[in-house]
Write a protein that holds these residues in place. Structure first.
Motif, PDB file in Angstrom:
ATOM      1  N   GLN A 256      54.378  -7.114 107.872  1.00 52.03           N
ATOM      2  CA  GLN A 256      55.433  -6.631 108.234  1.00 52.03           C
ATOM      3  C   GLN A 256      56.602  -7.431 109.019  1.00 52.03           C
ATOM      4  N   ARG A 257      57.271  -8.346 108.874  1.00 51.27           N
ATOM      5  CA  ARG A 257      58.491  -8.586 110.043  1.00 51.27           C
ATOM      6  C   ARG A 257      59.219  -7.231 110.199  1.00 51.27           C
ATOM      7  N   GLY A 258      58.927  -7.654 111.449  1.00 48.71           N
ATOM      8  CA  GLY A 258      60.031  -6.934 111.952  1.00 48.71           C
ATOM      9  C   GLY A 258      59.237  -5.903 112.413  1.00 48.71           C
ATOM     10  N   VAL A 259      57.554  -5.307 112.364  1.00 52.23           N
ATOM     11  CA  VAL A 259      56.744  -4.276 112.750  1.00 52.23           C
ATOM     12  C   VAL A 259      56.669  -5.161 113.914  1.00 52.23           C
ATOM     13  N   PHE A 260      56.471  -3.543 115.104  1.00 49.29           N
ATOM     14  CA  PHE A 260      55.772  -4.365 116.073  1.00 49.29           C
ATOM     15  C   PHE A 260      53.946  -3.749 116.394  1.00 49.29           C
ATOM     16  N   GLU A 261      54.379  -2.394 116.184  1.00 50.26           N
ATOM     17  CA  GLU A 261      52.552  -1.597 115.959  1.00 50.26           C
ATOM     18  C   GLU A 261      53.329   0.030 114.707  1.00 50.26           C
ATOM     19  N   VAL A 262      52.021   0.010 114.596  1.00 54.14           N
ATOM     20  CA  VAL A 262      51.485   1.180 113.774  1.00 54.14           C
ATOM     21  C   VAL A 262      50.673   2.298 113.848  1.00 54.14           C
ATOM     22  N   GLN A 263      50.763   3.706 114.086  1.00 54.04           N
ATOM     23  CA  GLN A 263      50.309   4.556 114.688  1.00 54.04           C
ATOM     24  C   GLN A 263      50.247   5.712 113.918  1.00 54.04           C
ATOM     25  N   TYR A 264      49.301   6.488 114.024  1.00 53.23           N
ATOM     26  CA  TYR A 264      48.641   7.710 113.055  1.00 53.23           C
ATOM     27  C   TYR A 264      47.069   7.680 114.141  1.00 53.23           C
ATOM     28  N   PRO A 265      47.469   9.606 113.973  1.00 51.44           N
ATOM     29  CA  PRO A 265      45.949  10.003 114.151  1.00 51.44           C
ATOM     30  C   PRO A 265      44.915   9.534 113.871  1.00 51.44           C
ATOM     31  N   LYS A 266      44.371   8.933 113.928  1.00 48.85           N
ATOM     32  CA  LYS A 266      42.991   8.381 113.364  1.00 48.85           C
ATOM     33  C   LYS A 266      41.964   9.764 113.277  1.00 48.85           C
ATOM     34  N   SER A 267      41.503   9.873 114.782  1.00 49.47           N
ATOM     35  CA  SER A 267      40.561  11.579 113.958  1.00 49.47           C
ATOM     36  C   SER A 267      41.013  12.417 113.340  1.00 49.47           C
ATOM     37  N   LEU A 268      42.156  12.946 113.699  1.00 47.52           N
ATOM     38  CA  LEU A 268      43.067  13.929 112.783  1.00 47.52           C
ATOM     39  C   LEU A 268      43.148  13.947 111.785  1.00 47.52           C
ATOM     40  N   TYR A 269      42.952  12.757 111.009  1.00 47.22           N
ATOM     41  CA  TYR A 269      42.871  12.232 109.821  1.00 47.22           C
ATOM     42  C   TYR A 269      41.477  12.799 109.201  1.00 47.22           C
ATOM     43  N   ALA A 270      40.942  11.560 109.651  1.00 46.50           N
ATOM     44  CA  ALA A 270      39.382  12.141 109.402  1.00 46.50           C
ATOM     45  C   ALA A 270      38.605  12.957 109.658  1.00 46.50           C
ATOM     46  N   SER A 271      39.340  13.976 110.418  1.00 46.48           N
ATOM     47  CA  SER A 271      38.666  14.859 110.625  1.00 46.48           C
ATOM     48  C   SER A 271      39.510  16.167 109.191  1.00 46.48           C
ATOM     49  N   ILE A 272      40.413  15.856 108.809  1.00 48.10           N
ATOM     50  CA  ILE A 272      41.369  16.794 107.654  1.00 48.10           C
ATOM     51  C   ILE A 272      40.563  16.699 106.924  1.00 48.10           C
TER      52      ILE A 272
ATOM     53  N   ASP B 135      60.112  -4.108 116.056  1.00 48.50           N
ATOM     54  CA  ASP B 135      60.540  -5.274 117.464  1.00 48.50           C
ATOM     55  C   ASP B 135      62.383  -4.342 118.494  1.00 48.50           C
ATOM     56  N   ARG B 136      61.738  -5.160 119.129  1.00 50.50           N
ATOM     57  CA  ARG B 136      63.209  -4.683 119.988  1.00 50.50           C
ATOM     58  C   ARG B 136      64.757  -5.357 119.203  1.00 50.50           C
ATOM     59  N   ASP B 137      65.489  -4.515 119.025  1.00 40.33           N
ATOM     60  CA  ASP B 137      66.947  -4.971 119.285  1.00 40.33           C
ATOM     61  C   ASP B 137      67.003  -5.969 118.235  1.00 40.33           C
ATOM     62  N   LEU B 138      66.620  -5.474 116.508  1.00 40.55           N
ATOM     63  CA  LEU B 138      66.334  -5.783 115.373  1.00 40.55           C
ATOM     64  C   LEU B 138      67.911  -5.468 115.023  1.00 40.55           C
ATOM     65  N   PRO B 139      68.630  -6.330 114.774  1.00 37.28           N
ATOM     66  CA  PRO B 139      69.763  -6.081 113.495  1.00 37.28           C
ATOM     67  C   PRO B 139      70.112  -5.195 112.934  1.00 37.28           C
ATOM     68  N   GLU B 140      70.965  -4.560 112.466  1.00 39.72           N
ATOM     69  CA  GLU B 140      71.097  -3.787 111.318  1.00 39.72           C
ATOM     70  C   GLU B 140      70.586  -3.737 110.175  1.00 39.72           C
ATOM     71  N   THR B 141      70.780  -5.457 109.546  1.00 35.27           N
ATOM     72  CA  THR B 141      70.729  -5.708 108.036  1.00 35.27           C
ATOM     73  C   THR B 141      69.289  -6.494 108.247  1.00 35.27           C
ATOM     74  N   GLU B 142      68.519  -6.398 109.018  1.00 34.83           N
ATOM     75  CA  GLU B 142      66.851  -6.055 109.119  1.00 34.83           C
ATOM     76  C   GLU B 142      66.085  -4.535 108.803  1.00 34.83           C
ATOM     77  N   LEU B 143      67.464  -3.482 109.823  1.00 30.54           N
ATOM     78  CA  LEU B 143      66.634  -1.965 109.610  1.00 30.54           C
ATOM     79  C   LEU B 143      66.590  -1.912 108.331  1.00 30.54           C
ATOM     80  N   LEU B 144      68.083  -2.637 108.043  1.00 28.59           N
ATOM     81  CA  LEU B 144      68.113  -1.710 105.811  1.00 28.59           C
ATOM     82  C   LEU B 144      67.170  -2.962 105.454  1.00 28.59           C
ATOM     83  N   ARG B 145      66.824  -4.009 105.508  1.00 31.31           N
ATOM     84  CA  ARG B 145      66.310  -4.183 104.875  1.00 31.31           C
ATOM     85  C   ARG B 145      64.787  -4.537 104.648  1.00 31.31           C
ATOM     86  N   LEU B 146      63.813  -3.839 106.570  1.00 28.69           N
ATOM     87  CA  LEU B 146      62.725  -3.355 106.253  1.00 28.69           C
ATOM     88  C   LEU B 146      62.841  -1.725 105.698  1.00 28.69           C
TER      89      LEU B 146
END
Length: 294
Positions: free
Chosen positions: A143-159, A56-67
């Motif tokens: 997770q609190r503070g996470v906006f989105e999770v990305q990874y190349p699904k097709s590449l991982y499936a092919s590998i 998420d945008r503008d997360l405080p330093e303490t929240e970044l460390l917790r995450l």
């Protein structure tokens, strides 16, 4: 004129048997080394797969460390030298990477940086299959503070699919090879025992028990299998060290634990085949009639 030397009754071709078993075990061990390094290569490929966790945008330093601490404690995060493989990429660093990759600066037509801070995670190889990655993605997005999770699904499936196919093919070849080696060593010992058939019958005729007759033959064949396994292990170690000298990158795939297990397997295979093959061969000649010995 000297007389030709007569072959002694019960003469046993020890060197020929040891050489044949050693050669068969070396071939098996070489294929085992191929499987071992292919397995480590697959793990290395999977170990380089990354998951981007956008925040998420503008997360405080303490929240970044917790995450970061929460992510570091997850079992699917890979470790190197005891340190979780987590890399923080700020939106400014992301903008610089994008500029280097595409050669275009979005600041020319946008007033604000649209990118987000992110954590890049290296995932353990055992968690890189499609099912685990899907579960992992859902867990991270909760997770609190996470906006989105990305990874190349097709590449991982092919590998994963290609690695599974190669592994299955190599295992099939390995099964056929081990079967062929077992049959070869078994036949070698049976042929060697053929020269002992008259000695076995002579021992029977003087009243020796079946256990007494079997014991020396089984002991000799077992020791020959053990000696052949040791020789094969030394040859394999020598060939492997030579390969490491010629191709230094192979050292990155070295696994002393798996290598030790492979060499013990070669040693055990030679010993076991020597024991059981001699047992079956002696039992065969104990049960045949006198006419069948000739």
């Amino acid at each position: 004129m000297s007389r030709p030397r007569k072959k002694k009754l019960g003469s046993y071709p020890t060197l020929l048997v040891v050489f044949s078993i050693t050669l068969a075990l070396v071939v098996t061990g070489l294929f085992g080394l191929l499987l071992l390094h292919a397995h480590k290569l697959g793990e290395a490929v999977r170990g380089n797969l990354e998951v981007q966790v956008y925040l998420d945008r503008d997360l405080p330093e303490t929240e970044l460390l917790r995450l970061q601490q929460d992510l570091a404690g997850q079992p699917y995060v890979a470790e190197q030298n005891g340190r979780p493989q987590i890399h923080f990429v700020s939106k400014e660093e992301g903008a610089r990477q994008l500029l280097q990759t595409t050669g275009e600066d979005f600041h020319n037509f946008l007033d604000d940086n649209p990118l987000r801070d992110a954590y890049v995670l290296n995932i353990r190889p055992e968690y890189t299959d499609t099912t685990h990655l899907r579960q992992l993605g859902r867990s991270l997005e909760q997770q609190r503070g996470v906006f989105e999770v990305q990874y190349p699904k097709s590449l991982y499936a092919s590998i994963n699919q290609n690695l599974a196919r190669v592994s299955l093919l190599l295992l099939a070849f390995a099964a056929v090879l081990v079967l062929a080696v077992v049959i070869l060593i078994n036949n070698t010992i049976k042929l060697a025992m053929f020269s002992q058939r008259l000695l076995i019958r002579s021992m029977q005729l003087v009243g020796a028990t079946r256990f007494f007759i079997r014991q020396p033959f089984i002991r000799r064949a077992t020791w020959q299998g053990l000696a052949s396994g040791l020789l094969a292990a030394l040859v394999l170690l020598g060939l492997l060290q030579y390969a490491y000298l010629e191709v230094t990158q192979l050292r990155l795939l070295r696994d002393d634990y798996l290598l030790g297990a492979l060499l013990l397997g070669v040693l055990g295979l030679g010993t076991a085949i020597g024991f059981f093959s001699s047992y079956w061969a002696v039992t065969k000649y104990l049960n045949v009639s006198l006419d069948e010995l000739y």
